[in-house]
Every structure is written in structure tokens, then in C-alpha cells.
Write a protein that holds these residues in place. Structure first.
Motif, PDB file in Angstrom:
ATOM      1  N   THR B  36       0.852  -1.189   0.000  1.00 44.57           N
ATOM      2  CA  THR B  36       0.000   0.000   0.000  1.00 44.57           C
ATOM      3  C   THR B  36       0.887   1.239   0.000  1.00 44.57           C
ATOM      4  O   THR B  36       1.548   1.536   0.994  1.00 44.57           O
ATOM      5  CB  THR B  36      -0.915   0.026   1.240  1.00 44.57           C
ATOM      6  OG1 THR B  36      -1.576  -1.229   1.329  1.00 44.57           O
ATOM      7  CG2 THR B  36      -1.942   1.135   1.118  1.00 44.57           C
ATOM      8  N   ASN B 133      -4.661   6.945  -2.805  1.00 49.65           N
ATOM      9  CA  ASN B 133      -3.235   6.714  -2.555  1.00 49.65           C
ATOM     10  C   ASN B 133      -2.413   7.980  -2.769  1.00 49.65           C
ATOM     11  O   ASN B 133      -1.427   8.208  -2.094  1.00 49.65           O
ATOM     12  CB  ASN B 133      -2.699   5.617  -3.471  1.00 49.65           C
ATOM     13  CG  ASN B 133      -3.389   4.294  -3.255  1.00 49.65           C
ATOM     14  OD1 ASN B 133      -4.521   4.091  -3.693  1.00 49.65           O
ATOM     15  ND2 ASN B 133      -2.723   3.395  -2.548  1.00 49.65           N
ATOM     16  N   ASP B 177      -4.648  13.387   8.331  1.00 47.06           N
ATOM     17  CA  ASP B 177      -5.641  12.325   8.498  1.00 47.06           C
ATOM     18  C   ASP B 177      -5.888  11.611   7.173  1.00 47.06           C
ATOM     19  O   ASP B 177      -6.016  10.377   7.115  1.00 47.06           O
ATOM     20  CB  ASP B 177      -6.980  12.910   8.994  1.00 47.06           C
ATOM     21  CG  ASP B 177      -6.830  13.592  10.357  1.00 47.06           C
ATOM     22  OD1 ASP B 177      -5.907  13.194  11.091  1.00 47.06           O
ATOM     23  OD2 ASP B 177      -7.606  14.526  10.638  1.00 47.06           O
ATOM     24  N   THR B 180      -3.106   9.141   6.158  1.00 49.47           N
ATOM     25  CA  THR B 180      -2.923   7.879   6.897  1.00 49.47           C
ATOM     26  C   THR B 180      -4.119   6.942   6.764  1.00 49.47           C
ATOM     27  O   THR B 180      -4.108   5.855   7.315  1.00 49.47           O
ATOM     28  CB  THR B 180      -2.714   8.180   8.406  1.00 49.47           C
ATOM     29  OG1 THR B 180      -3.776   9.032   8.851  1.00 49.47           O
ATOM     30  CG2 THR B 180      -1.387   8.872   8.636  1.00 49.47           C
ATOM     31  N   LYS B 181      -5.130   7.363   6.019  1.00 44.04           N
ATOM     32  CA  LYS B 181      -6.362   6.564   5.943  1.00 44.04           C
ATOM     33  C   LYS B 181      -6.132   5.150   5.429  1.00 44.04           C
ATOM     34  O   LYS B 181      -6.796   4.211   5.844  1.00 44.04           O
ATOM     35  CB  LYS B 181      -7.356   7.260   5.022  1.00 44.04           C
ATOM     36  CG  LYS B 181      -8.424   7.922   5.845  1.00 44.04           C
ATOM     37  CD  LYS B 181      -9.506   8.537   5.062  1.00 44.04           C
ATOM     38  CE  LYS B 181     -10.215   9.461   6.043  1.00 44.04           C
ATOM     39  NZ  LYS B 181     -10.656  10.685   5.443  1.00 44.04           N
ATOM     40  N   ASN B 183      -3.488   3.445   5.791  1.00 46.46           N
ATOM     41  CA  ASN B 183      -2.476   2.766   6.589  1.00 46.46           C
ATOM     42  C   ASN B 183      -1.340   2.233   5.696  1.00 46.46           C
ATOM     43  O   ASN B 183      -1.126   1.028   5.581  1.00 46.46           O
ATOM     44  CB  ASN B 183      -3.121   1.633   7.384  1.00 46.46           C
ATOM     45  CG  ASN B 183      -2.177   1.124   8.464  1.00 46.46           C
ATOM     46  OD1 ASN B 183      -1.200   1.800   8.814  1.00 46.46           O
ATOM     47  ND2 ASN B 183      -2.457  -0.064   8.973  1.00 46.46           N
ATOM     48  N   THR B 185       1.961   0.991   3.730  1.00 47.97           N
ATOM     49  CA  THR B 185       3.173   0.247   4.074  1.00 47.97           C
ATOM     50  C   THR B 185       4.413   0.956   3.528  1.00 47.97           C
ATOM     51  O   THR B 185       5.525   0.662   3.923  1.00 47.97           O
ATOM     52  CB  THR B 185       3.138  -1.157   3.467  1.00 47.97           C
ATOM     53  OG1 THR B 185       3.001  -1.033   2.035  1.00 47.97           O
ATOM     54  CG2 THR B 185       1.978  -1.961   4.007  1.00 47.97           C
ATOM     55  N   THR B 233       3.942  10.270  12.324  1.00 44.44           N
ATOM     56  CA  THR B 233       2.641   9.633  12.138  1.00 44.44           C
ATOM     57  C   THR B 233       2.684   8.634  10.989  1.00 44.44           C
ATOM     58  O   THR B 233       2.120   7.546  11.077  1.00 44.44           O
ATOM     59  CB  THR B 233       1.570  10.714  11.871  1.00 44.44           C
ATOM     60  OG1 THR B 233       1.683  11.716  12.870  1.00 44.44           O
ATOM     61  CG2 THR B 233       0.175  10.110  11.884  1.00 44.44           C
ATOM     62  N   MET B 234       3.352   9.005   9.913  1.00 47.22           N
ATOM     63  CA  MET B 234       3.401   8.114   8.747  1.00 47.22           C
ATOM     64  C   MET B 234       4.115   6.797   9.078  1.00 47.22           C
ATOM     65  O   MET B 234       3.756   5.752   8.567  1.00 47.22           O
ATOM     66  CB  MET B 234       4.122   8.797   7.570  1.00 47.22           C
ATOM     67  CG  MET B 234       3.408  10.018   6.980  1.00 47.22           C
ATOM     68  SD  MET B 234       1.710   9.754   6.413  1.00 47.22           S
ATOM     69  CE  MET B 234       1.943   8.677   5.016  1.00 47.22           C
ATOM     70  N   ASN B 237       3.080   2.991  12.089  1.00 48.82           N
ATOM     71  CA  ASN B 237       2.720   1.578  11.952  1.00 48.82           C
ATOM     72  C   ASN B 237       3.782   0.791  11.182  1.00 48.82           C
ATOM     73  O   ASN B 237       3.487  -0.237  10.578  1.00 48.82           O
ATOM     74  CB  ASN B 237       1.367   1.435  11.261  1.00 48.82           C
ATOM     75  CG  ASN B 237       0.241   1.916  12.171  1.00 48.82           C
ATOM     76  OD1 ASN B 237       0.364   1.873  13.397  1.00 48.82           O
ATOM     77  ND2 ASN B 237      -0.824   2.419  11.567  1.00 48.82           N
ATOM     78  N   ALA B 239       5.612   1.801   8.526  1.00 49.69           N
ATOM     79  CA  ALA B 239       5.794   2.066   7.102  1.00 49.69           C
ATOM     80  C   ALA B 239       7.215   2.529   6.811  1.00 49.69           C
ATOM     81  O   ALA B 239       7.837   3.209   7.632  1.00 49.69           O
ATOM     82  CB  ALA B 239       4.795   3.125   6.634  1.00 49.69           C
TER      83      ALA B 239
END
Lengths: 410, 444
Positions: B36, B133, B177, B180-181, B183, B185, B233-234, B237, B239
Motif C-alpha cells: 500500500t 493513494n 488524516d 494515513t487513511k 495505513n 506500508t 505519524t506516517m 505503523n 511504514a
């Protein structure tokens, strides 16, 4: 206006033509082609006019000889170091040929005369107009015919010499895209077309050391093929047409000198083996230049580095007389490339070549011989670039050339 | 026997052995995961070109090109908030065409496209088709990225609804926001150019040392804080991604096309009368190329001659130079000039912002594309498969007709530079884009 680098990679290039039968592949005689292109030491037939003029006076009599080849090389480009892009050249067949007439003036004469007409360059490489390298080369086509009147003299039973004068003429056609797109997104197109000619010599000595062992030396001079008053035509968007005026151009292509030494040995009365070592003076091919009569900011004279190196090639082959009427032959060759790996352009793709060949001759009636050969050339994958155009990739070449010929002894 | 021989030859000729059988190496993804991919950025990321946004420009955005290459190493679909039309919105795109100046001379240059503006459907909110994207928004600055309701704010402030048309909650959402919708990779982030470009393209009339208006240079502290928030933030998770720095905007054709020494005098009489008129101020003119006269409040008489290293903007009305005496009889208004002080402000800010970007990339272990250095190599020409690109306006092939944004081929060059850095950082072997597959400028 655009720094187009228009002709930085133009293309009278030698080695792509080698498919079509440069001296490196020796598509000038059937038997010799079938034996890996070797043949400087042995006067097989009147095609020795090309391979070694010194052998002409040693033939049994006057012979007429003709042959024809079908050349359709395949070249493939793949993106490097990784990717999904590859491209094959369009299929195209050209037909180099050779005609020879000559031999000793009369039986037991020390003098031999003859003339050869052959096509040492004659091929085309067509990438088409939609591949990624189209601004470097879309297609190149070169045709040439060499005419070589030749005299040979048998000094004694051991040594004979020969000399030929070469007049060469030919034509060249080059297409490439110009990176100026019209309103519909179509590239501009450049077409260069011209007639070339040049002169040279072909000298040879043949030595019959013993009944079984022969030697040969030949020197074919370089031929500087000059193009004067070639036509450069351009098809570009109307708003930039004045930047690309149709004009004449001049150029020249230095064909290298070739020095060959070789030996032939009669192993048995029916079996002859021979081998040649070929020194090619490629270093003269330093760059390719185009001078346009009209220059603009977009259309500058070009200087296109090639930086070739001299090469040494090896050829070997054998001929076996199966019976009175039928002979078979086979051979191979190793041709190292004169090109450096960062100066390989798609209009002159080259790599070290391995050649395997075979052939047969058959005499249906006395005096008449028919001949057929098959010549297979391949290269390994070669990763190269053409640095001036930053065109990077890997190429492979394969070529299967069939040929047929006929000769008649008077 | 000859016949069969020929038949055999014919058969042989069709054998596979006669065709080259080399294949290209398959690309590999290395240590990154391209499943993603989300692209964060401004107009450059959105695919803005020729002075506006239009569908083909978006389709040829560098993130779209990257996504195409990522697909070969496990990347998924790449959704962009496409506009419906190809004429441009909210202004018409520029195309190359002929126009006749006040002097009666017709010349080839950028003109507005003759079609109809893509108004229909352009402002319609398409967030239902998202999340997208490519969240690049023309005009957006780094310091906007954590502003709640940015999309709505930009619209009511007289801006364009580029964010408004695809954000799902344009009145309340932060741009971050939206980024990051999905999420992601993997992400690319080319943010920050507008934190200095708006000042520069307005002739340095805003605050050059830190302000929050679009015509100001953003305050360095705010830039640093927001940039860090966005990157943290990016990557929250896991990425991986690429941070791309800000090119020195003074090297783009928007500033370099109209030369400072562009006042061409052909007759001695012209030079004599200007010398006479400006004698009190000491300006000197001669036949040939002369420096333009510009406004400068700090100079005696409120004007002076421009110096080398100062820039005249591409947006200056050419007819005013040709027929209204701008730059000669009258000084060029300062909003069309980037003077030495303003250039220094721009360059100082660019250096500061790029230091922040580099520090952030290092801190988060992200790849770092020095777009500033890359664009400088364009000065001496970048050649791809026989085509040489330079920053020269129109003829250089890399910049589109607005002098700021790139042509599809220019974007493809950037895409390849990003791929090069990704491959280096993540030990991947993603293949490069075929630049020549895309269009440059189209000539009538």
C-alpha cells in the motif's frame, strides 16, 4: 532550440552490418563460410579473389561462380539492471551476394586474372519507431558492393602472389526519432540517406610448402567510404520546422584494414583442415561524424564516439570429400568485438561472437558445382551502454544465415 | 538433395535457437513492503502541469509512475483523485501556441488552451471513491499538514478546492488524516516547497523570515514541528518511505527565463536618451544587452538597475516590457522581481528546511532524495536514451509551460531518481521508468 543530441548516436555502424557479411563473418565464399570463414591458405575456387588473390593463378582453369545468402539477424534488448522492458528488432532479410569470374589465362599459365563483385556489407537493423531507444536509432540500412579486378602471378610451384584493386560503392539509410513532439504527441523524424564510395586494395601471397601443407597471407586495406551530398530530411512539427531544415550532409566511414595469416593441411587425400588468424584494424573507427550543410541551433554537426579497438579473430574449418561428387565441410570462428562496453549503440550492437557453420558441395555434372551452407552466429548476453546517449541495457544477437551457390568450370 | 536441404534450412530458421532468449532480471522489493503506497505532497505530487491540474497530468504524476514500478514488486492498485477533464481546473492549462505581442510580432510560446474549462464535476466531492493513494494537493504547505479543516479553509480563503474535492471530511479533517487513511506500508513525501515557493513566486513581497500567509516563507520552527509530526505519524505503523527535499526554486525557469540583462537596445539614440533620463541616478546604458530598471524602495529615487543574481519572474507582462517601457522608461514593479535580499531569504529557508528533512530521514531511517542536488545536475543536462533534458524553458523538455512544474518526462526523471534512492536504501531492484514513454512538450 532543443539540445537534441540529434546525431550523437548515428549509425553507419560497422558491426551491426557484420551480420550481413562483413569480412568478420566472411560471407564471400561458400566453402570458406562453411569452414568458419577460414580460407586464406587454400585456393578452393575463384572466390579466392576475395580470400587471397594470390591463389587465383593456382586454379585449374577459368571459373564462374555466384552465391547468395539470406541474412536476417535477430537482436534483443532488455532493460538492465532489472525491469520488464525488452524489445526485439523487426524481422528483415537482406541478401548479400558474390560473383566471381577468373583463373589462369590458359592452362599452365603463370598469370591469373579475374574480377570479383561481392557485398561485404549489406544488412539492416530495424528497431521500429516505438521502442525506448528510438531517439538513438530506429533503423539503419546499408548496402555496398565491392568490385575487385585482380591479377595473380605464380612465381614458382611454391609461391604465388596476387593483387586486386577495390572500388567500393554503396548506400546508407538511417532513421531516428527527434525528441520534439507534435500536437498529437508524435515524435519528429530524421531520415539520412546517402551514397558512399571508396577505394582499396586486396593483396595476397600463397605458399605451397609441401604437397600437404599450405600457407597464406592476405592484406585487405582499409576502405574509407565517403558520403558526399547525402540527403537529410526532417519531419517535425511545423512550428519548429525551421530548426530542422532539409539539407545535405557529408560523412565517412572508415572500414578497417584486415591482415590474415593462415594455414591449410591435407590430413588425408580427402580431408583438409585449415585455420586463419585475422587481425582487424578497427582502431581507425574512432568516431562517426556528420557534417550538415545547413546548421541551426537544433541541427549541429555531430561527433559520435565509437572508440573501437583492434581485434584478433580465429577461424577454423575442415573439408571432407565424401565421394567424387560430394564434399561436406564444417567449421567455427571466434570474433571478439571491437566495441567497448560503454560505447555500444543499438545501431551497432556487438559482442564477442561464436560462429558455427557447415555446408556441402555437389557436382551433378562435370564442371558444375552447386553449394549450400548454413552459418549460425550467436553472442552471450552482453550488458552495455552507449554512454553519450545514456542508453543502458543488455543485448543478444543470433543469426542463422543460409546460403546457396553455383560454380562452373570452363 | 538441394531441395531437402533448403527445406531443412527453412525449418531451422524458425527454430527458437535462432531467436535471442535473454530476459531482463525481475525486480525485487528488498526490505520494503510496497503493498500500500501513499504519496504525500503538493502540486508536484498531484501531477500539476502547465499551470493547472488536469486528468492527463494526474495520470502522469510521478507517484503514479512509481506505483506502476512498485506493482512489479507486490505493489497494489494506486488510486488518484482524478479530475474529469483535460482542459484544466480551475484555470485552463497552457499549451504552446502563437500569440501576437503589442509590437505586432507573432511568436511561439505558452498560451491558454482553447477548450472549455473543466468546471463540470470538478468540485464535486469524490471522497466516496477513496481513500486515495495520491493525497498530493496543489498549493499545500508543510505547515498546513496538521491544520484541522484545511480543505475548507483553503477554499474559503479564495484558494482552490483541490483538497476539498477529495477529502472525506473537508471541514474538520487535517491533511495528515487523509494521508494515513490507507495505513500505508510505503510512502513518499515531497512536502515543503510551497513553504518557500509562494514567497518567491510573488516576488518576495511577503514575509521573508517567517510568516503564515501563503506569500510568506513559513517559520522554520513551525515547519520543523509539523514536518516531524507528519513523518512520525506516517511511520507509526512501521511504514517505510522516502523523504524528498526541496529544490532551490531560483533555478527553475519561472525565475531564469527572463534575463536580468534583458533590456536590448539596438540604437545609440535609445541608449543616449536613457542615459540622459537616468543621469541623476547614474544608470548606464549602451547598445546591446542592458540590466533592466527595477523598483527598489531602499534605492535613491526608489529604483535601480537589477543585478546579476536577481531574478525577473516569468509572469511579468511581456507587452509591458515591449511597449509600456517597463524596465527602461519605468522601473519593473517589485512584485515581478526577486531581489538579492529576497533570493537570500529563499535560499536560507531552503537550506533550513532541507536540513530538517535530512535530519528527519536519518532519525526515522527513511530514504532521502536530494531533489535539490538532482535538479542542479539538470543544469548541465540529464540524458536518457538519447534525449537530453535541461531546465531551459520550453526547449529543455523537463519543465512544463508554467516554468515551475514538470512535464511528464520531467516527472519520470524524478521518479527514476526516487527509485535509485529506494533501491539503495532498501536493497530493492525496482526497475526504472521508461522516460521516453511519456510526453514532453507538444509543439504545434
Amino acid at each position: 532550440m532543443k539540445k537534441v543530441c540529434l546525431f550523437t548516436a548515428s549509425a553507419l555502424a560497422m558491426s551491426s552490418l557484420a551480420f550481413g557479411g562483413s569480412f568478420q563473418l566472411n560471407l564471400q565464399g561458400m566453402r570458406q563460410t562453411a569452414m568458419g570463414g577460414s580460407g586464406v591458405a587454400w585456393p578452393w575456387d575463384v572466390s579466392t579473389i576475395f580470400y587471397n588473390p594470390g591463389g587465383l593463378s593456382r586454379l585449374d582453369g577459368i571459373q564462374a561462380y555466384a552465391n547468395l545468402y539470406m541474412v536476417s539477424p535477430h537482436i534483443k534488448y532488455v532493460q538492465t539492471p532489472s525491469g520488464g522492458y525488452s524489445y526485439d528488432t523487426k524481422n528483415h532479410t537482406s541478401t548479400p551476394f558474390a560473383v566471381y569470374v577468373g583463373g589462369p589465362l590458359k592452362k599452365d599459365s603463370k598469370w591469373g586474372v579475374g574480377v570479383g563483385i561481392y557485398t561485404p556489407f549489406g544488412s539492416s537493423v530495424n528497431w521500429g519507431n516505438d521502442w525506448t531507444g528510438r531517439y538513438v536509432s530506429e533503423s539503419i540500412k546499408l548496402e555496398s558492393i565491392f568490385i575487385q579486378p585482380t591479377v595473380s602471378y605464380k612465381i614458382n610451384d611454391m609461391i604465388s602472389v596476387g593483387a586486386g584493386f577495390v572500388y567500393a560503392f554503396g548506400s546508407v539509410d538511417i532513421d531516428k526519432a527527434i525528441p520534439v513532439q507534435d500536437a498529437n504527441g508524435n515524435d519528429g523524424q530524421a531520415h539520412l540517406s546517402g551514397k558512399a564510395n571508396g577505394v582499396g586494395v586486396n593483396l595476397g601471397v600463397q605458399i605451397k610448402a609441401t604437397d600437404k601443407l599450405q600457407f597464406g597471407i592476405s592484406y585487405r586495406s582499409g576502405v574509407n567510404m565517403k558520403i558526399k551530398n547525402g540527403d537529410a530530411t526532417f519531419n517535425v512539427a511545423p512550428s519548429v520546422a525551421s530548426n530542422f531544415p532539409n539539407t545535405s550532409f557529408s560523412s565517412q566511414l572508415p572500414l578497417p584494414s584486415i591482415f590474415t595469416i593462415g594455414a591449410g593441411y591435407k590430413v588425408t587425400p580427402k580431408f583438409v583442415v585449415q585455420a586463419d588468424i585475422v587481425f582487424a584494424g578497427w582502431k581507425t573507427y574512432d568516431s562517426l561524424k556528420f557534417d550538415f550543410d545547413k546548421n541551426t541551433s537544433s541541427l549541429q554537426n555531430s561527433h559520435d564516439p565509437r572508440l573501437y579497438k583492434n581485434t584478433v579473430a580465429f577461424r577454423i574449418g575442415g573439408n571432407y570429400q565424401l565421394c567424387n561428387k560430394l564434399a561436406i565441410m564444417a567449421g567455427g570462428a571466434y570474433d571478439p568485438t571491437p566495441s567497448q562496453s560503454n560505447y555500444v549503440s543499438p545501431d551497432a550492437v556487438d559482442a564477442n561472437r561464436i560462429t558455427l557453420s557447415c555446408g556441402a558441395t555437389y557436382q551433378p555434372i562435370k564442371k558444375l558445382t552447386v553449394m549450400a551452407i548454413l552459418n549460425y552466429t550467436t553472442t552471450a548476453r552482453r550488458e552495455v551502454s552507449y554512454a553519450p546517449d545514456n542508453l543502458v541495457g543488455a543485448y543478444q544477437i543470433k543469426s542463422l544465415v543460409p546460403g546457396i551457390g553455383v560454380s562452373y568450370n570452363f | 538433395m538441394k531441395k531437402t536441404y533448403i527445406a531443412a534450412i527453412a525449418a531451422l530458421s524458425t527454430l527458437a535457437a535462432c531467436k535471442p532468449n535473454i530476459e531482463s532480471q525481475l525486480p525485487t522489493k528488498g526490505t520494503a513492503d510496497f503493498t500500500t503506497y501513499v504519496s504525500v505532497g503538493n502540486s508536484l505530487t498531484a501531477g500539476y502541469s502547465d499551470g493547472t491540474l488536469y486528468r492527463n497530468g494526474q495520470l502522469n504524476s510521478y507517484p503514479s509512475m512509481l506505483a506502476g514500478q512498485f506493482k512489479m514488486v507486490g505493489g497494489g492498485d494506486f488510486k488518484q483523485p482524478l479530475l474529469p477533464g483535460n482542459a484544466g481546473w480551475p484555470t485552463l492549462k497552457r499549451v504552446l501556441g502563437y500569440s501576437t505581442g503589442c509590437d505586432g510580432v507573432t511568436s511561439l510560446g505558452p498560451v491558454f488552451y482553447s477548450g472549455t474549462l473543466d468546471t463540470a464535476g470538478s468540485i464535486t466531492n469524490i471522497s466516496a471513491q477513496g481513500p486515495f493513494n495520491n493525497v498530493g494537493v496543489p498549493g499545500i504547505r508543510c505547515i498546513d499538514y496538521t491544520t484541522a479543516g484545511y480543505a475548507y479553509g483553503a477554499l474559503v480563503l479564495g484558494g482552490v478546492g483541490y483538497a476539498y474535492r477529495f477529502y472525506s471530511s473537508p471541514t474538520t479533517e487535517k491533511p495528515l488524516d487523509e494521508a494515513t487513511k490507507l495505513n500505508p506500508t510505503f510512502f513518499t513525501m515531497w512536502l515543503g516547497a510551497n513553504d518557500v515557493l509562494g514567497y518567491a513566486t510573488n516576488g518576495g513581497e511577503g514575509n521573508g523570515t517567517g510568516g503564515t500567509l501563503p506569500t510568506d516563507i513559513s517559520p522554520v520552527t513551525a515547519f520543523q514541528s509539523v514536518y516531524e509530526t507528519v513523518v512520525s505519524t506516517m511511520v507509526a505503523n512501521g511504514a517505510k518511505g522516502v523523504l524528498i527535499n526541496i529544490p532551490d526554486v531560483t533555478s527553475i525557469p519561472f525565475f531564469t527565463t527572463v534575463p536580468a540583462k534583458g533590456l536590448a537596445l539596438t540604437r545609440q539614440g535609445q541608449a543616449d536618451s536613457l542615459n540622459a533620463a537616468y543621469a541623476p541616478l547614474g544608470f548606464k546604458f549602451s547598445v546591446g544587452a542592458n540590466y533592466f530598471v527595477i523598483q527598489d524602495a531602499t534605492a535613491p529615487g526608489g529604483m535601480r538597475q537589477i543585478k546579476s543574481g536577481e531574478y525577473i519572474l516569468l509572469t511579468i507582462p511581456q507587452d509591458s516590457i515591449k511597449c509600456a517601457g517597463w524596465g527602461s522608461l519605468k522601473p519593473i514593479p517589485r512584485k515581478y522581481v526577486l531581489d538579492a535580499t529576497e533570493v537570500a531569504n529563499v535560499q536560507a529557508a531552503t537550506t533550513s528546511f532541507n536540513n530538517i528533512i535530512k535530519t528527519s530521514a536519518d532519525a526515522h531511517g527513511l530514504a532521502y532524495v536530494d531533489a535539490n542536488a538532482y535538479m542542479k545536475t539538470l543544469q548541465s543536462g540529464i540524458t536518457f536514451n538519447g534525449v537530453t533534458f535541461t531546465p531551459t524553458f520550453v526547449s529543455g523538455g523537463a519543465f512544463s509551460l508554467d516554468g515551475v512544474h514538470l512535464t511528464p518526462r520531467g516527472y519520470a526523471l524524478i521518479a527514476n531518481e526516487i527509485i535509485r534512492v529506494i533501491n539503495q536504501k532498501y536493497q530493492s531492484t525496482i526497475s526504472t521508468v521508461d522516460v521516453n514513454k511519456y510526453s514532453g512538450l507538444l509543439f504545434p
